[in-house]
Design an enzyme around this catalytic site. Structure first.
Site, short mmCIF file in Angstrom:
data_model
loop_
_atom_site.label_atom_id
_atom_site.label_comp_id
_atom_site.label_asym_id
_atom_site.label_seq_id
_atom_site.Cartn_x
_atom_site.Cartn_y
_atom_site.Cartn_z
N CYS A 1 -30.58 55.81 -17.05
CA CYS A 1 -31.94 56.09 -16.59
C CYS A 1 -32.96 55.79 -17.69
CB CYS A 1 -32.07 57.53 -16.09
SG CYS A 1 -31.34 58.76 -17.16
N1 LIG Z 1 -27.60 62.42 -13.53
C1 LIG Z 1 -28.32 61.35 -13.87
O1 LIG Z 1 -29.58 61.36 -13.82
C2 LIG Z 1 -27.63 60.09 -14.31
C3 LIG Z 1 -26.26 60.03 -14.46
N2 LIG Z 1 -25.68 58.84 -14.86
C4 LIG Z 1 -24.24 58.75 -15.10
O2 LIG Z 1 -23.53 58.95 -13.88
C5 LIG Z 1 -22.24 59.50 -14.18
C6 LIG Z 1 -22.09 60.74 -13.33
O3 LIG Z 1 -23.09 61.67 -13.77
P1 LIG Z 1 -23.55 62.90 -12.91
O4 LIG Z 1 -23.42 62.61 -11.48
O5 LIG Z 1 -24.86 63.30 -13.45
O6 LIG Z 1 -22.43 63.96 -13.39
P2 LIG Z 1 -21.91 65.28 -12.65
O7 LIG Z 1 -21.28 66.10 -13.72
O8 LIG Z 1 -22.98 65.88 -11.83
O9 LIG Z 1 -20.78 64.73 -11.67
C7 LIG Z 1 -19.60 64.12 -12.15
C8 LIG Z 1 -18.53 64.26 -11.10
O10 LIG Z 1 -17.36 63.62 -11.59
C9 LIG Z 1 -16.27 64.53 -11.48
N3 LIG Z 1 -15.27 64.27 -12.53
C10 LIG Z 1 -15.37 64.53 -13.86
N4 LIG Z 1 -14.25 64.14 -14.50
C11 LIG Z 1 -13.44 63.63 -13.55
C12 LIG Z 1 -12.14 63.07 -13.58
N5 LIG Z 1 -11.46 62.94 -14.73
N6 LIG Z 1 -11.59 62.63 -12.43
C13 LIG Z 1 -12.27 62.74 -11.26
N7 LIG Z 1 -13.51 63.29 -11.16
C14 LIG Z 1 -14.08 63.72 -12.30
C15 LIG Z 1 -16.90 65.89 -11.66
O11 LIG Z 1 -16.06 66.91 -11.19
P3 LIG Z 1 -16.07 68.38 -11.84
O12 LIG Z 1 -17.08 69.15 -11.03
O13 LIG Z 1 -14.69 68.87 -11.65
O14 LIG Z 1 -16.45 68.26 -13.26
C16 LIG Z 1 -18.17 65.72 -10.84
O15 LIG Z 1 -17.93 65.90 -9.48
C17 LIG Z 1 -22.21 59.81 -15.67
O16 LIG Z 1 -21.49 58.81 -16.35
C18 LIG Z 1 -23.68 59.81 -16.05
O17 LIG Z 1 -23.84 59.48 -17.41
C19 LIG Z 1 -26.42 57.73 -15.03
C20 LIG Z 1 -27.78 57.73 -14.88
C21 LIG Z 1 -28.50 58.94 -14.57
C1 LIG Z 2 -31.11 64.72 -19.55
C2 LIG Z 2 -29.80 64.16 -20.00
O1 LIG Z 2 -28.95 64.86 -20.53
N1 LIG Z 2 -29.61 62.89 -19.83
C3 LIG Z 2 -28.41 62.20 -20.17
C4 LIG Z 2 -28.49 60.79 -19.75
C5 LIG Z 2 -28.56 60.60 -18.28
C6 LIG Z 2 -28.27 59.19 -17.93
O2 LIG Z 2 -29.02 58.29 -18.03
O3 LIG Z 2 -27.02 58.99 -17.70
P1 LIG Z 2 -26.23 57.93 -18.53
O4 LIG Z 2 -25.93 58.63 -19.80
O5 LIG Z 2 -25.02 57.59 -17.78
O6 LIG Z 2 -27.08 56.76 -18.72
C7 LIG Z 2 -28.16 62.19 -21.68
O7 LIG Z 2 -29.10 62.14 -22.43
O8 LIG Z 2 -27.00 62.10 -22.05
#
Ligand SMILES: NC(=O)C1=CN([C@@H]2O[C@H](COP(=O)(O)OP(=O)(O)OC[C@H]3O[C@@H](n4cnc5c(N)ncnc54)[C@H](OP(=O)(O)O)[C@@H]3O)[C@@H](O)[C@H]2O)C=CC1
Ligand SMILES: CC(=O)N[C@@H](CCC(=O)OP(=O)(O)O)C(=O)O
Length: 310
Positions: free
Chosen positions: A117
């Site tokens: 992001c």
């Molecule tokens: N949130 C954001 O704004 C952004 C997120 N991202 C990226 O997206 C990815 C997901 O993030 P986000 O959705 O925020 O994270 P969350 O923690 O909200 O969700 C991750 C999910 O993955 C599951 N999980 C974790 N480990 C495993 C595993 N070993 N096997 C199977 N499932 C697993 C978790 O389950 P459990 O509940 O059991 O932990 C959970 O349901 C990350 O890499 C993050 O950096 C990228 C850009 C922005």
């Molecule tokens: C607020 C917050 O904790 N943000 C995350 C980044 C969120 C995101 O961009 O996810 P990716 O790491 O997959 O790019 C961090 O700084 O690690």
């Protein structure tokens, strides 16, 4: 024919928002694992290998494991939302507006790395100025940003919202990444076409979604002739011909008294601003987006659609 899509991590923050964005779609068939089985490796491997496109919404290590589970199965295409493959040379970087040919690269790729992001905002501002020869080699780029707390996934959401959480956070706005080694820096450097790592200072605010990314610049240290107007013109030219990334006209941004981090919540678009005054010494480049929109889930759906259109 409907395409089979599996979201590994579909019950997490990014996965759930992909599902909500696509709830009405009839052109895709969702492969799914019950939430209680979300970490069942055998079920995940089976689903991953049955999908036309697997969207990985997992932490980095789990993403790498998922990719290894489909190694050799060329029938499965991958969109990974983690940091794991964003600078891998054999993966397409999933920022379709980044260059004129980027959408085509995504369309034909087997593996697409969804951008972070913060890097989505930073790269959107920096790359056009490097490509246009405005931002010189060696310029010490600084990126300051604030994100909604969903950026930290389920764990940070619980810490911010649940007063009984053992690590409940009471701050309304906090800086982090204070060692200045945030995992997004290599991604910003490579896709921003920078020759020096940027200084990146992120922060979180007590609002669920929304993001502001700022890149302040000293005009006297840019290549000759750089001005508020020439920088704005370079961004306008770079983003011509598409409607996801908008460059706000200078006369409109000059009238603004403030920028609201939550303005684009729920949208998959991004707005870019060039703030400053004609003849002034500085400009402040600003990207406004939803961390879960163009910053994650919205971009993942956009990339899925590009891949399905191949
Ligand atoms: N949130 C954001 O704004 C952004 C997120 N991202 C990226 O997206 C990815 C997901 O993030 P986000 O959705 O925020 O994270 P969350 O923690 O909200 O969700 C991750 C999910 O993955 C599951 N999980 C974790 N480990 C495993 C595993 N070993 N096997 C199977 N499932 C697993 C978790 O389950 P459990 O509940 O059991 O932990 C959970 O349901 C990350 O890499 C993050 O950096 C990228 C850009 C922005
Ligand atoms: C607020 C917050 O904790 N943000 C995350 C980044 C969120 C995101 O961009 O996810 P990716 O790491 O997959 O790019 C961090 O700084 O690690």
């Amino acid at each position: 024919m409907t395409a089979k899509i599996f979201i590994d991590g579909e019950h997490g923050t990014t996965g759930l928002q992909i599902r909500s964005r696509t709830a009405d779609r009839r052109d895709v068939e969702w492969l799914s694992i019950p939430e209680a089985e979300r970490r069942n490796a055998a079920m995940r491997e089976d689903m991953l290998n049955s999908a036309d496109i697997a969207i990985l919404c997992l932490p980095d290590d789990a993403s790498k494991e998922a990719v290894s589970m489909v190694a050799g199965n060329n029938n499965v295409r991958i969109i990974d939302t983690s940091t794991a493959f964003r600078i891998a040379p054999d993966w397409a970087y999933g920022f379709a507006e980044m260059d004129k040919d980027q959408a085509d690269k995504i369309r034909s790729a087997r593996c697409v790395a969804n951008p972070g992001c913060y890097p989505t905002g930073a790269v959107s501002l920096i790359r056009p100025l490097r490509a246009a020869g405005i931002l010189p080699d060696g310029y010490p780029v600084t990126v300051n940003a604030v994100s909604g707390y969903t950026g930290g996934g389920k764990q940070m959401i619980a810490q911010m919202e649940d007063v009984n959480h053992p690590e409940h956070m009471t701050a309304n706005n906090f800086l982090y990444g204070l060692n200045l080694k945030h995992k997004h820096m290599p991604e910003m450097k490579i896709h921003g076409l920078l020759d020096r790592a940027p200084l990146f200072s992120p922060s979180v605010g007590r609002f669920p979604q929304g993001m502001i990314v700022q890149v302040p610049l000293h005009l006297e240290n840019l290549n000759e002739g750089a001005s508020l107007e020439s920088i704005h013109a370079a961004l306008v030219a770079h983003y011509a011909g598409q409607n996801i990334v908008t460059v706000v006209p200078l006369e409109d941004s000059a009238k603004l008294g403030r920028v609201d981090a939550e303005e684009l919540v729920g949208k998959d678009t991004m707005k870019l601003f060039v703030f400053g005054s004609t003849g002034g010494a500085h400009v402040n480049l600003v990207a406004l987006l939803d961390n879960l929109g163009k910053g994650a889930s919205g971009a993942a759906v956009q990339n899925m659609d590009l891949m399905l259109s191949a």
